[in-house]
Enzyme design. Structure first.
Site, PDB file in Angstrom:
ATOM      1  CD  GLU A  91      45.862  -2.728 -38.978  1.00 39.11           C
ATOM      2  OE1 GLU A  91      46.001  -3.446 -37.970  1.00 39.11           O
ATOM      3  OE2 GLU A  91      45.585  -1.518 -38.907  1.00 39.11           O
ATOM      4  NE  ARG A 115      44.099 -11.091 -31.045  1.00 34.38           N
ATOM      5  CZ  ARG A 115      44.978 -10.098 -31.137  1.00 34.38           C
ATOM      6  NH1 ARG A 115      46.211 -10.259 -30.695  1.00 34.38           N
ATOM      7  NH2 ARG A 115      44.625  -8.934 -31.659  1.00 34.38           N
ATOM      8  CB  ALA A 140      20.179 -19.152  28.412  1.00 36.20           C
ATOM      9  CB  ALA A 174      26.688 -16.123  21.878  1.00 32.19           C
TER      10      ALA A 174
END
Length: 488
Positions: A162, A20, A430, A387
């Protein structure tokens, strides 16, 4: 050995296919709370300190056996043969302990929410009543799919039926069999040999032992579980998610009672092996998975997933996805950070916005604030990366490491082409592309003169918006120049 009045063996039934679930994964291996269903059952079984834990397997035998070994290396795996049914499963388990004389607790591998105190109480009740068998039952509003506990006029357990074999009257009974039993081993061995397969499923039902014991004038008892929901099995994906919800609510509540602040339990998911210290704060939409540990004073979330991570005291982790990472005391992570395995952030350090890290150590007080990728890197103390820092660790064949010393400050948009070392106290300009080692205290620059090619847009991109903007700018500049000449 168990300290109980008689030996205890625990048999875990994990042989079924679980059709199931409609899954290629065996039902008992579906996870909730960071553990497989059968893993939860075995963990609870071991808490009772039994003399033996036996797990019966058949469907996808090797996969289930492997999961059993992970859950409990001392558990004994028993193979069920071609005879189907829970009765046969218990029979082969008993054959593996032929000299055992005591009580046998039978658990289902798909009933993960039962707790050790409930099972201990069941065993104690079984022994106090000197019963041959005691069944754990539950009273539910909808008993569909479960075996019914049928009692006689005096309230004694008569048999278990059952679902597919139940009459209309029996199907209306709301007391169900939770699939958990305690048997006297000698009585169980005797009656299992008498169980047949004359039923709708053609299986050897363990539940038939109850009726046989009654017919043999042996005592059979049933003890309703204090929490009916915890006694229910998992048969499909709907029940799986409901079991996960119940388990998580139990886990979250436990940590709240232990001193953690969890603002929104409904959106907080905590695996059973995760640990929280007192005075931790968990914000909404947070997942603490695996063996994640969070130290006192830390704030986690919102919108954060930590898997097998260690978070130090007073750290803050916001809108972050991290796996197998260590976050030091007082450190900050996020928002929108991605920490891959092997990340170590030192005390007071920072991994900031849109930063990805992997297999890297970032030293005490060092910062990778934003828009960076740091992989296979060792960063010293009190470093600040500008950054857009990138450690280019892969040359298309091998991974290489970048080493950055203490007190290094780098410019924005730097690329460090590994293998490369930046010495203590060094600086970079940079936009630098660093391909060679930088000595301590040096400034690394990769400067090229800027070259402007006049008229390139009009020549190469005529008719575009850019060309039209250039034309307007030229007209404006010419008008301005003409006005200045008139004023002159």
């Amino acid at each position: 050995m168990s300290e109980s009045r008689s030996p205890l063996a625990i048999v875990v039934l994990a042989a079924g296919a679980g059709t199931r679930m409609k899954s290629s994964l065996p039902k008992v291996l579906h996870p909730i709370g960071g553990r497989s269903l059968v893993g939860h059952v075995i963990h609870t079984a071991r808490a009772l300190a039994p003399d033996a834990v036996l797990v019966v397997v058949r469907h996808e035998r090797d996969l289930v056996a492997q999961a059993v070994a992970v859950a409990d290396t001392a558990a004994v795996v028993v193979d069920q043969d071609d005879i189907p049914g829970t009765g046969r499963a218990v029979e082969v388990a008993l054959a593996a302990i032929p000299d055992f004389d005591g009580d046998v607790l039978v658990l289902s591998g798909d009933v993960p929410l039962l707790q050790a105190d409930t099972l201990s109480a069941l065993v104690a009740a079984h022994r106090e009543q000197a019963a041959a068998a005691t069944v754990l039952s539950a009273i539910v509003a909808d008993a569909t799919g479960y075996g019914r506990v049928i009692r006689d006029a005096g309230g004694a357990v008569q048999r278990i039926v059952e679902q597919k074999d139940a009459t209309a009257d029996e199907a209306s009974v709301t007391e169900i069999n939770a699939g958990v039993y305690v048997f006297r081993a000698t009585s169980l061995r005797t009656q299992l040999g008498l169980v047949g397969t004359a039923n709708a499923q053609g299986e050897k039902y363990l539940t038939d032992v109850v009726g046989l014991l009654r017919a043999a004038d042996e005592a059979v008892a049933a003890a309703p579980a204090p929490d009916a929901a915890a006694a229910l099995g998992v048969n499909d994906r709907v029940q799986l998610s409901e079991a996960a919800r119940i388990l998580n609510a139990r886990t979250v509540r436990g940590w709240q009672l232990a001193g953690a602040t969890i603002l929104d339990p409904a959106t907080t998911w905590i695996d059973v092996d995760a640990t929280l210290a007192p005075d931790v704060t968990i914000l909404p939409n947070t997942y603490l998975l695996g063996a994640t540990s969070v130290a006192s004073g830390a704030v986690i979330g919102p919108d954060t997933t930590l898997t097998d991570c260690e978070v130090g005291e007073d750290a803050t982790v916001k809108r972050t996805d991290a796996t197998l990472a260590v976050i030091g005391a007082g450190a900050t992570v996020g928002p929108f950070s991605y920490l891959r395995p092997g990340t170590y952030l030192g005390a007071g350090g920072k991994i900031g916005t849109f930063v990805e890290t992997k297999n890297s150590t970032i030293g005490e007080g060092s910062k990778v604030p934003h828009l960076s990728y740091i992989g296979d890197t060792t960063i010293g103390r009190r470093v600040n990366l500008g950054a857009g820092a990138i450690t280019a660790n892969y040359d298309d064949i091998h991974k290489h490491r970048t080493e950055i010393g203490d007190e290094v400050h780098t410019g924005s948009h730097n690329v460090f082409v590994a293998p490369v070392r930046i010495g203590d106290g060094a600086k970079t300009g940079a936009g630098a592309v660093v391909r060679k080692d930088v000595p301590a205290g040096a400034l690394a620059l990769t400067v090229a003169p800027q070259r402007n090619v006049e008229g390139w847009v009009e020549k190469n991109r005529p008719g575009t918006g850019a060309a039209e903007a250039v034309a307007r700018a030229r007209s404006a500049q010419e008008a301005d120049d003409g006005a200045q000449e008139e004023d002159g």
